[in-house]
Scaffold this motif. Structure first.
Motif, mmCIF file in Angstrom:
data_model
loop_
_atom_site.group_PDB
_atom_site.id
_atom_site.type_symbol
_atom_site.label_atom_id
_atom_site.label_comp_id
_atom_site.label_asym_id
_atom_site.label_seq_id
_atom_site.Cartn_x
_atom_site.Cartn_y
_atom_site.Cartn_z
ATOM 1 N N HIS A 84 0.835 -1.207 0.000
ATOM 2 C CA HIS A 84 0.000 0.000 0.000
ATOM 3 C C HIS A 84 0.872 1.261 0.000
ATOM 4 O O HIS A 84 0.637 2.182 -0.780
ATOM 5 C CB HIS A 84 -0.931 -0.003 1.217
ATOM 6 N N ALA A 87 2.544 1.719 -3.273
ATOM 7 C CA ALA A 87 1.594 2.234 -4.271
ATOM 8 C C ALA A 87 1.388 3.736 -4.096
ATOM 9 O O ALA A 87 1.274 4.478 -5.074
ATOM 10 C CB ALA A 87 0.260 1.493 -4.164
ATOM 11 N N GLU A 88 1.351 4.193 -2.850
ATOM 12 C CA GLU A 88 1.235 5.635 -2.603
ATOM 13 C C GLU A 88 2.448 6.381 -3.155
ATOM 14 O O GLU A 88 2.313 7.451 -3.747
ATOM 15 C CB GLU A 88 1.096 5.925 -1.110
ATOM 16 N N ALA A 90 4.396 5.342 -5.627
ATOM 17 C CA ALA A 90 4.346 5.272 -7.090
ATOM 18 C C ALA A 90 3.343 6.277 -7.667
ATOM 19 O O ALA A 90 3.526 6.765 -8.775
ATOM 20 C CB ALA A 90 3.983 3.850 -7.527
ATOM 21 N N SER A 91 2.305 6.606 -6.896
ATOM 22 C CA SER A 91 1.299 7.564 -7.368
ATOM 23 C C SER A 91 1.793 9.005 -7.267
ATOM 24 O O SER A 91 1.069 9.917 -7.638
ATOM 25 C CB SER A 91 0.010 7.403 -6.564
ATOM 26 N N LYS A 92 2.998 9.163 -6.747
ATOM 27 C CA LYS A 92 3.609 10.491 -6.577
ATOM 28 C C LYS A 92 2.766 11.378 -5.658
ATOM 29 O O LYS A 92 2.633 12.575 -5.857
ATOM 30 C CB LYS A 92 3.835 11.161 -7.922
ATOM 31 N N LYS A 93 2.217 10.759 -4.617
ATOM 32 C CA LYS A 93 1.416 11.472 -3.622
ATOM 33 C C LYS A 93 2.247 12.551 -2.931
ATOM 34 O O LYS A 93 1.755 13.622 -2.623
ATOM 35 C CB LYS A 93 0.881 10.468 -2.597
ATOM 36 N N TYR A 165 -9.021 0.225 0.216
ATOM 37 C CA TYR A 165 -7.934 0.711 -0.633
ATOM 38 C C TYR A 165 -7.795 -0.080 -1.921
ATOM 39 O O TYR A 165 -7.275 0.433 -2.903
ATOM 40 C CB TYR A 165 -6.608 0.731 0.140
#
Length: 167
Positions: A84, A87-88, A90-93, A165
């Motif tokens: 998780h 993934a956050e 990778a999302s460029k959060k 999620y």
């Protein structure tokens, strides 16, 4: 030819000299401490099936909304948490570069196939490494604000968290 340094007297005084007193405020430092204990090996139809761990959190971080809480987690839940957070990332959060994530303790070849994963030494070693992993993750500069991490540490129903999620 160098003769020496000359000291020049400075008589300049700040316009605030003597006016500012007792204004130093200790900066707020938020900490999260996690211990993992109370290891249980669960059985299903008389056969050892999985190991669960109690994850205890003590925090001063306001995002958690409380000081102390405990939840029970399986190893697969820790794997989900790492995926998780990855993934956050990778999302460029987060706008700035993300510091390296801690490593999740893995399986041994034998434990991957089920051999030895319920042995006391293996379970205790994994517990220690999971505790180290969680403390590093909970105090990581970016991950400490992850809503998934907060929910992982505070909510009992892991399936509801995973479904919310949907990684």
């Amino acid at each position: 030819k160098f003769i020496g340094w000359v000291m020049i007297r400075n008589d300049i005084v700040s316009k605030h000299e003597g006016k500012i007193k007792d204004v130093y405020v200790e900066p707020e430092v938020w900490t999260t401490s996690i211990t993992i204990d109370d290891v249980h090996t669960e059985e299903w139809h008389g056969k050892k099936s999985f190991t669960s761990y109690r994850v205890n959190t003590v925090t001063t971080y306001p995002k958690f909304g409380g000081g102390q809480f405990s939840v029970r987690r399986r190893y697969n839940d820790f794997v989900w948490l790492l995926q998780h957070v990855e993934a956050e990332i990778a999302s460029k959060k987060w706008k700035r570069p993300v510091e390296r994530l801690p490593e999740l303790p893995g399986d041994t070849v034998a434990s991957f196939f089920g051999w030895g994963r319920f042995e006391d030494d293996f379970v205790e070693e994994r517990r220690k490494k999971l505790q180290t992993f969680m403390n590093k993750l909970a105090n990581h500069p970016q991950c400490c604000v992850s809503e998934g991490l907060v929910r992982f540490l505070t909510e009992d129903d892991m399936k509801a968290i995973m479904n919310f999620y949907d990684i």
